[in-house]
Enzyme design. Sequence first.
Site, PDB file in Angstrom:
ATOM      1  CG  HIS A  75       1.838   1.253  -4.608  1.00 31.34           C
ATOM      2  ND1 HIS A  75       2.155  -0.514  -4.664  1.00 31.34           N
ATOM      3  CD2 HIS A  75       1.476   1.377  -3.287  1.00 31.34           C
ATOM      4  CE1 HIS A  75       1.782  -0.556  -3.740  1.00 31.34           C
ATOM      5  NE2 HIS A  75       1.221   0.164  -3.010  1.00 31.34           N
ATOM      6  CG  ASP A 104       5.228  -0.904  -6.606  1.00 30.73           C
ATOM      7  OD1 ASP A 104       5.587  -0.516  -5.743  1.00 30.73           O
ATOM      8  OD2 ASP A 104       3.826  -1.259  -6.717  1.00 30.73           O
ATOM      9  CG  MET A 151      -6.044  -2.300  -8.162  1.00 27.56           C
ATOM     10  SD  MET A 151      -4.253  -2.109  -7.422  1.00 27.56           S
ATOM     11  CE  MET A 151      -4.590  -3.077  -5.952  1.00 27.56           C
ATOM     12  CD  GLU A 186      -5.237  -3.234   0.835  1.00 28.22           C
ATOM     13  OE1 GLU A 186      -5.124  -2.407  -0.038  1.00 28.22           O
ATOM     14  OE2 GLU A 186      -4.601  -3.708   1.866  1.00 28.22           O
ATOM     15  CE  LYS A 241      -1.239  -3.545   8.165  1.00 25.64           C
ATOM     16  NZ  LYS A 241      -0.081  -3.518   7.161  1.00 25.64           N
ATOM     17  CD  GLU A 278      -3.791  -7.473   2.514  1.00 23.68           C
ATOM     18  OE1 GLU A 278      -3.107  -6.637   2.139  1.00 23.68           O
ATOM     19  OE2 GLU A 278      -2.267  -7.792   3.430  1.00 23.68           O
ATOM     20  CG  HIS A 286      -4.624  -5.668   6.232  1.00 19.02           C
ATOM     21  ND1 HIS A 286      -5.186  -4.502   5.370  1.00 19.02           N
ATOM     22  CD2 HIS A 286      -3.660  -5.870   6.043  1.00 19.02           C
ATOM     23  CE1 HIS A 286      -3.331  -4.022   4.751  1.00 19.02           C
ATOM     24  NE2 HIS A 286      -2.838  -5.712   4.897  1.00 19.02           N
ATOM     25  CG  ASP A 339      -5.026  -6.288  -1.544  1.00 16.97           C
ATOM     26  OD1 ASP A 339      -5.264  -6.556  -2.834  1.00 16.97           O
ATOM     27  OD2 ASP A 339      -4.833  -5.191  -0.620  1.00 16.97           O
ATOM     28  CG  ASP A 368       0.382  -6.518   6.777  1.00 12.70           C
ATOM     29  OD1 ASP A 368      -0.395  -7.654   6.569  1.00 12.70           O
ATOM     30  OD2 ASP A 368       0.729  -5.978   5.624  1.00 12.70           O
ATOM     31  CG  ASP A 397       1.861  -8.531   3.969  1.00  6.23           C
ATOM     32  OD1 ASP A 397      -0.226  -8.272   4.318  1.00  6.23           O
ATOM     33  OD2 ASP A 397       2.022  -7.279   2.926  1.00  6.23           O
ATOM     34  CG  ASP A 420      -0.486  -6.502  -0.644  1.00  4.10           C
ATOM     35  OD1 ASP A 420       0.097  -6.939  -0.865  1.00  4.10           O
ATOM     36  OD2 ASP A 420      -1.109  -6.057  -0.538  1.00  4.10           O
TER      37      ASP A 420
HETATM   38  C1  GCO Z   1      -0.221  -4.232   3.860  1.00  5.95           C
HETATM   39  C2  GCO Z   1      -1.069  -3.752   2.569  1.00  5.95           C
HETATM   40  C3  GCO Z   1      -0.223  -2.831   1.450  1.00  5.95           C
HETATM   41  C4  GCO Z   1      -1.269  -1.714   0.228  1.00  5.95           C
HETATM   42  C5  GCO Z   1      -1.103  -1.971  -0.483  1.00  5.95           C
HETATM   43  C6  GCO Z   1      -1.774  -0.556  -1.880  1.00  5.95           C
HETATM   44  O1  GCO Z   1       0.120  -5.454   3.623  1.00  5.95           O
HETATM   45  O2  GCO Z   1      -0.021  -3.284   3.943  1.00  5.95           O
HETATM   46  O3  GCO Z   1      -2.241  -4.345   2.116  1.00  5.95           O
HETATM   47  O4  GCO Z   1       0.180  -3.649   0.371  1.00  5.95           O
HETATM   48  O5  GCO Z   1      -2.284  -3.340  -0.325  1.00  5.95           O
HETATM   49  O6  GCO Z   1       0.348  -0.658  -0.747  1.00  5.95           O
HETATM   50  O7  GCO Z   1      -1.976   0.474  -2.143  1.00  5.95           O
HETATM   51 MN    MN Z   2      -0.421  -6.166   4.231  1.00 10.34          MN
HETATM   52 MN    MN Z   3      -3.297  -4.946   0.648  1.00 10.87          MN
END
Ligand code: GCO
Ligand code: MN
Ligand code: MN
Length: 389
Positions: A56, A59, A90, A183, A185, A219, A222, A247, A257, A259, A289
């Site tokens: 981002h 970041d 990306m 993306e 979610k 992702e 998600h 992702d 979420d 991750d 991700d």
């Molecule tokens: C999450 C999202 C984020 C996005 C990232 C890209 O875990 O809620 O995946 O990680 O992928 O912010 O914009």
């Molecule tokens: Mn996520």
């Molecule tokens: Mn993501």
Amino acid sequence: MTNHYQPAPSDRFTFGLWTVGNPGRDPFGEPVRTGYSPVEAVKMLAELGAYGVCLHDNDLVPIDATLQQRDQIVNRFKQALAETGMKVPMATVNLFTHPVFKDGAFTSNDPRVRAYALQKTTAAIDLGAELGASIFVLWGGREGTEVDASKDAVESMKRYRESVNYLCEYVIDSKYDIKFALEAKPNEPRGDLYVPTTGAMLGLIPTLDHPEMVGVNPEVAHERMAGLNFYHAVAQALESGKLFHIDLNDQKPGRFDQDLRFGSEDVKNNFFLVKLLEDYNYQGPLHFDAHAYRTEDLEGVREFAKGCMRSYLILKEKVKRFNSDPEIQELLQQLQHLDADLPGFDFRYSADKHQALKAIRFDRDQIAAKGLAYEKLDQLTMEIILGVR
Ligand code: GCO
Ligand code: MN
Ligand code: MN
């Protein structure tokens, strides 16, 4: 055995700077570690055999940095990329952390917020282009509601579309070689997010001014939060030519979420995901991700990164075994090559052919009587995954 699963840049593994940089903050607790800084992340991941990193805007460059500070930071980062050979395929934009986005960015009721979101995103696109990115991800972390009385959801779709159209024109005008990946979610951090699934994103794309410039970034976590089959979602995206990015992580269904490290939860679904990506020769980055458990220090984060890549390579090896297993292939032959049972039938409609279809006598009971041997097929698949085959 160990070397076999050693990642190399040719495997195209990438990590978000925010993943290995994650300090382990959660809604209930403070950070537990510093996380890798951007330059440290590039070096650590290069050592492990990754291909690159994604980021981002914030970041790397703090939201309040002056132009001079920005250039300094970016130059230092580019130097680390040059020293390690790491790439940035990306880039994306943070439209969720600052309080200005508390009620959305592209879908905010406030035109100043919508315009600022475009200003911030176009600057992030410039940064991405400068670092060589060819994919720009749009994740609308705050594009949603808790109070549906506050926004007209139809109007929100129009606003979202208008913004993506603006960004496509900007990329064309700037002569950048960049495509967008949307993306989805279902929720979190908002109560409900707009365009909540990959399928919903695929429905939106054809309504854009430049659908050819826009694909999806599904992702794992998600879709699984929504109880959906991620492998199916990715297959639909791939079949429509819209799988621009992915992702990878892991997730227990129906939760916040998580991750999680890729390959740590739903190994079977991930096996079919890897099979899909490999069988259909997906050529984009394999982007993780995810983040390490909050229990981990920097060494644990390194183990996490190794684990993501290693699990992908292990599953890839399992896919090879599945594809070359004589017993499995024999079963698949029987299941999938039934054309001989209806020779010459053409499934495209024409009036004549339809007359012929009406005349065919189907022996329903005979067709239905045959078992499909899925128990055997699934057990063999599991034995491949479990490592005894
Ligand atoms: C999450 C999202 C984020 C996005 C990232 C890209 O875990 O809620 O995946 O990680 O992928 O912010 O914009
Ligand atoms: Mn996520
Ligand atoms: Mn993501």
